[in-house]
Design a protein around this motif. Structure first.
Motif, PDB file in Angstrom:
ATOM      1  N   GLY A 296       4.788  -7.451   0.230  1.00 36.08           N
ATOM      2  CA  GLY A 296       3.645  -8.362   0.289  1.00 36.08           C
ATOM      3  C   GLY A 296       3.399  -8.990   1.649  1.00 36.08           C
ATOM      4  N   THR A 297       4.198  -8.653   2.628  1.00 33.01           N
ATOM      5  CA  THR A 297       4.054  -9.238   3.962  1.00 33.01           C
ATOM      6  C   THR A 297       3.091  -8.388   4.793  1.00 33.01           C
ATOM      7  OG1 THR A 297       5.892  -7.963   4.845  1.00 33.01           O
ATOM      8  CG2 THR A 297       6.430 -10.113   3.873  1.00 33.01           C
ATOM      9  N   MET A 298       2.663  -8.908   5.924  1.00 37.72           N
ATOM     10  CA  MET A 298       1.787  -8.150   6.811  1.00 37.72           C
ATOM     11  C   MET A 298       2.474  -6.872   7.322  1.00 37.72           C
ATOM     12  SD  MET A 298      -1.192  -7.759   7.921  1.00 37.72           S
ATOM     13  CE  MET A 298      -1.990  -9.309   7.576  1.00 37.72           C
ATOM     14  N   PRO A 299       3.766  -6.919   7.715  1.00 35.68           N
ATOM     15  CA  PRO A 299       4.428  -5.668   8.107  1.00 35.68           C
ATOM     16  C   PRO A 299       4.459  -4.646   6.962  1.00 35.68           C
ATOM     17  CG  PRO A 299       5.689  -7.522   8.911  1.00 35.68           C
ATOM     18  CD  PRO A 299       4.617  -8.087   8.013  1.00 35.68           C
ATOM     19  N   HIS A 300       4.675  -5.111   5.728  1.00 37.48           N
ATOM     20  CA  HIS A 300       4.695  -4.204   4.586  1.00 37.48           C
ATOM     21  C   HIS A 300       3.331  -3.518   4.434  1.00 37.48           C
ATOM     22  CE1 HIS A 300       5.797  -2.639   0.622  1.00 37.48           C
ATOM     23  NE2 HIS A 300       4.601  -3.037   0.202  1.00 37.48           N
ATOM     24  N   ARG A 301       2.278  -4.289   4.562  1.00 33.40           N
ATOM     25  CA  ARG A 301       0.932  -3.717   4.433  1.00 33.40           C
ATOM     26  C   ARG A 301       0.634  -2.752   5.576  1.00 33.40           C
ATOM     27  NH1 ARG A 301      -0.690  -9.426   3.274  1.00 33.40           N
ATOM     28  NH2 ARG A 301      -0.518  -9.593   1.018  1.00 33.40           N
ATOM     29  N   THR A 302       0.999  -3.121   6.786  1.00 34.72           N
ATOM     30  CA  THR A 302       0.727  -2.264   7.947  1.00 34.72           C
ATOM     31  C   THR A 302       1.497  -0.953   7.845  1.00 34.72           C
ATOM     32  OG1 THR A 302       0.354  -4.222   9.313  1.00 34.72           O
ATOM     33  CG2 THR A 302       0.806  -2.147  10.464  1.00 34.72           C
ATOM     34  N   ILE A 303       2.788  -1.052   7.575  1.00 34.44           N
ATOM     35  CA  ILE A 303       3.599   0.156   7.428  1.00 34.44           C
ATOM     36  C   ILE A 303       3.109   0.958   6.229  1.00 34.44           C
ATOM     37  CG2 ILE A 303       5.925   1.018   6.921  1.00 34.44           C
ATOM     38  CD1 ILE A 303       6.994  -1.336   8.609  1.00 34.44           C
ATOM     39  N   GLY A 304       2.681   0.264   5.184  1.00 32.40           N
ATOM     40  CA  GLY A 304       2.149   0.941   4.009  1.00 32.40           C
ATOM     41  C   GLY A 304       0.928   1.789   4.332  1.00 32.40           C
ATOM     42  N   TRP A 305       0.015   1.255   5.132  1.00 37.63           N
ATOM     43  CA  TRP A 305      -1.176   2.028   5.520  1.00 37.63           C
ATOM     44  C   TRP A 305      -0.794   3.232   6.371  1.00 37.63           C
ATOM     45  CZ3 TRP A 305      -5.498   2.320   3.205  1.00 37.63           C
ATOM     46  CH2 TRP A 305      -6.030   1.216   2.537  1.00 37.63           C
ATOM     47  N   ILE A 306       0.199   3.054   7.247  1.00 33.98           N
ATOM     48  CA  ILE A 306       0.680   4.190   8.044  1.00 33.98           C
ATOM     49  C   ILE A 306       1.296   5.236   7.124  1.00 33.98           C
ATOM     50  CG2 ILE A 306       2.325   4.912   9.825  1.00 33.98           C
ATOM     51  CD1 ILE A 306       1.933   2.044  11.041  1.00 33.98           C
ATOM     52  N   TRP A 307       2.081   4.776   6.135  1.00 39.35           N
ATOM     53  CA  TRP A 307       2.717   5.687   5.188  1.00 39.35           C
ATOM     54  C   TRP A 307       1.676   6.453   4.382  1.00 39.35           C
ATOM     55  CZ3 TRP A 307       3.230   6.506  -0.111  1.00 39.35           C
ATOM     56  CH2 TRP A 307       4.297   7.319  -0.489  1.00 39.35           C
ATOM     57  N   VAL A 308       0.656   5.758   3.901  1.00 35.92           N
ATOM     58  CA  VAL A 308      -0.405   6.412   3.130  1.00 35.92           C
ATOM     59  C   VAL A 308      -1.106   7.465   3.988  1.00 35.92           C
ATOM     60  CG1 VAL A 308      -2.688   6.028   2.084  1.00 35.92           C
ATOM     61  CG2 VAL A 308      -0.762   4.549   1.469  1.00 35.92           C
ATOM     62  N   THR A 309      -1.375   7.139   5.250  1.00 34.83           N
ATOM     63  CA  THR A 309      -2.007   8.097   6.163  1.00 34.83           C
ATOM     64  C   THR A 309      -1.118   9.322   6.364  1.00 34.83           C
ATOM     65  OG1 THR A 309      -3.183   6.311   7.278  1.00 34.83           O
ATOM     66  CG2 THR A 309      -2.974   8.402   8.474  1.00 34.83           C
ATOM     67  N   LEU A 310       0.165   9.094   6.588  1.00 34.04           N
ATOM     68  CA  LEU A 310       1.105  10.206   6.765  1.00 34.04           C
ATOM     69  C   LEU A 310       1.169  11.076   5.508  1.00 34.04           C
ATOM     70  CD1 LEU A 310       3.983   8.376   8.652  1.00 34.04           C
ATOM     71  CD2 LEU A 310       2.576  10.247   9.562  1.00 34.04           C
ATOM     72  N   MET A 311       1.204  10.448   4.348  1.00 34.24           N
ATOM     73  CA  MET A 311       1.254  11.212   3.101  1.00 34.24           C
ATOM     74  C   MET A 311      -0.025  12.022   2.898  1.00 34.24           C
ATOM     75  SD  MET A 311       4.161  11.023   1.692  1.00 34.24           S
ATOM     76  CE  MET A 311       3.795  11.638   0.055  1.00 34.24           C
ATOM     77  N   ALA A 312      -1.156  11.461   3.275  1.00 34.33           N
ATOM     78  CA  ALA A 312      -2.422  12.206   3.180  1.00 34.33           C
ATOM     79  C   ALA A 312      -2.391  13.410   4.117  1.00 34.33           C
ATOM     80  CB  ALA A 312      -3.599  11.294   3.492  1.00 34.33           C
ATOM     81  N   ILE A 313      -1.823  13.232   5.303  1.00 36.50           N
ATOM     82  CA  ILE A 313      -1.686  14.347   6.249  1.00 36.50           C
ATOM     83  C   ILE A 313      -0.761  15.417   5.673  1.00 36.50           C
ATOM     84  CG2 ILE A 313      -0.721  15.015   8.497  1.00 36.50           C
ATOM     85  CD1 ILE A 313      -1.770  12.252   9.525  1.00 36.50           C
ATOM     86  N   VAL A 314       0.353  14.995   5.102  1.00 37.10           N
ATOM     87  CA  VAL A 314       1.300  15.947   4.508  1.00 37.10           C
ATOM     88  C   VAL A 314       0.619  16.732   3.387  1.00 37.10           C
ATOM     89  CG1 VAL A 314       3.435  16.168   3.164  1.00 37.10           C
ATOM     90  CG2 VAL A 314       3.353  14.609   5.114  1.00 37.10           C
ATOM     91  N   ALA A 315      -0.043  16.029   2.489  1.00 39.49           N
ATOM     92  CA  ALA A 315      -0.678  16.697   1.345  1.00 39.49           C
ATOM     93  C   ALA A 315      -1.821  17.599   1.796  1.00 39.49           C
ATOM     94  CB  ALA A 315      -1.183  15.658   0.350  1.00 39.49           C
ATOM     95  N   ALA A 316      -2.686  17.105   2.676  1.00 42.25           N
ATOM     96  CA  ALA A 316      -3.843  17.899   3.117  1.00 42.25           C
ATOM     97  C   ALA A 316      -3.408  19.111   3.937  1.00 42.25           C
ATOM     98  CB  ALA A 316      -4.802  17.024   3.915  1.00 42.25           C
ATOM     99  N   SER A 317      -2.430  18.927   4.800  1.00 39.14           N
ATOM    100  CA  SER A 317      -1.995  20.051   5.641  1.00 39.14           C
ATOM    101  C   SER A 317      -1.350  21.160   4.826  1.00 39.14           C
ATOM    102  CB  SER A 317      -1.039  19.562   6.733  1.00 39.14           C
ATOM    103  OG  SER A 317       0.166  19.074   6.171  1.00 39.14           O
TER     104      SER A 317
END
Length: 132
Positions: free
Chosen positions: A36-57
């Motif tokens: 629930g912290t700002m670092p959690h949200r920021t890292i979470g968005w990076i993680w979601v982006t990376l996972m989208a790259i993994v799945a799409a690629s």
């Protein structure tokens, strides 16, 4: 251990692999860090982006062909691309239990289990980790 087999592969394969490795490390950070912290949200968005790259690629990787150019692993990619926005939406709507459940499912299923599959003999990551 040598990255040569990975770096010599078609460009989409190193992109896929490095995004998956980064998502794995960030996922471990997310599970151990305060929620629930700002670092959690920021890292979470990076993680979601990376996972989208993994799945799409994955749709451009066709080493295993069971149904045309695709394999059952591509179903996992479709599942991931559907569940990622659902998990984000659950977090935004403060349905934390659902958000957590989906994220744990994606981490364990799409990264850990699928990642272990890449270590099967004959696969590129097997050659990277264990050599030829």
């Amino acid at each position: 251990m040598s990255l040569a087999p990975l770096l010599d592969a078609a460009p989409v394969i190193p992109l896929h692999a490095f995004a998956a490795m980064a998502a794995f490390v960030l996922g471990l950070v997310q599970f151990s860090a305060p929620k629930g912290t700002m670092p959690h949200r920021t890292i979470g968005w990076i993680w979601v982006t990376l996972m989208a790259i993994v799945a799409a690629s994955s749709f451009w990787i066709h080493q295993i062909r069971l149904v045309g150019p695709f394999s059952p692993i591509h179903l996992l990619s479709i599942f991931t691309l559907v569940m990622l926005p659902l998990a984000v939406w659950r977090a935004h709507s403060h349905r934390v239990t659902d958000h957590r459940r989906i994220m744990i499912l994606l981490f364990t299923g799409a990264l850990v289990v699928a990642g272990l599959f890449t270590l099967v003999p004959g696969r590129i990551m097997h050659r990277v980790i264990f050599g030829a």
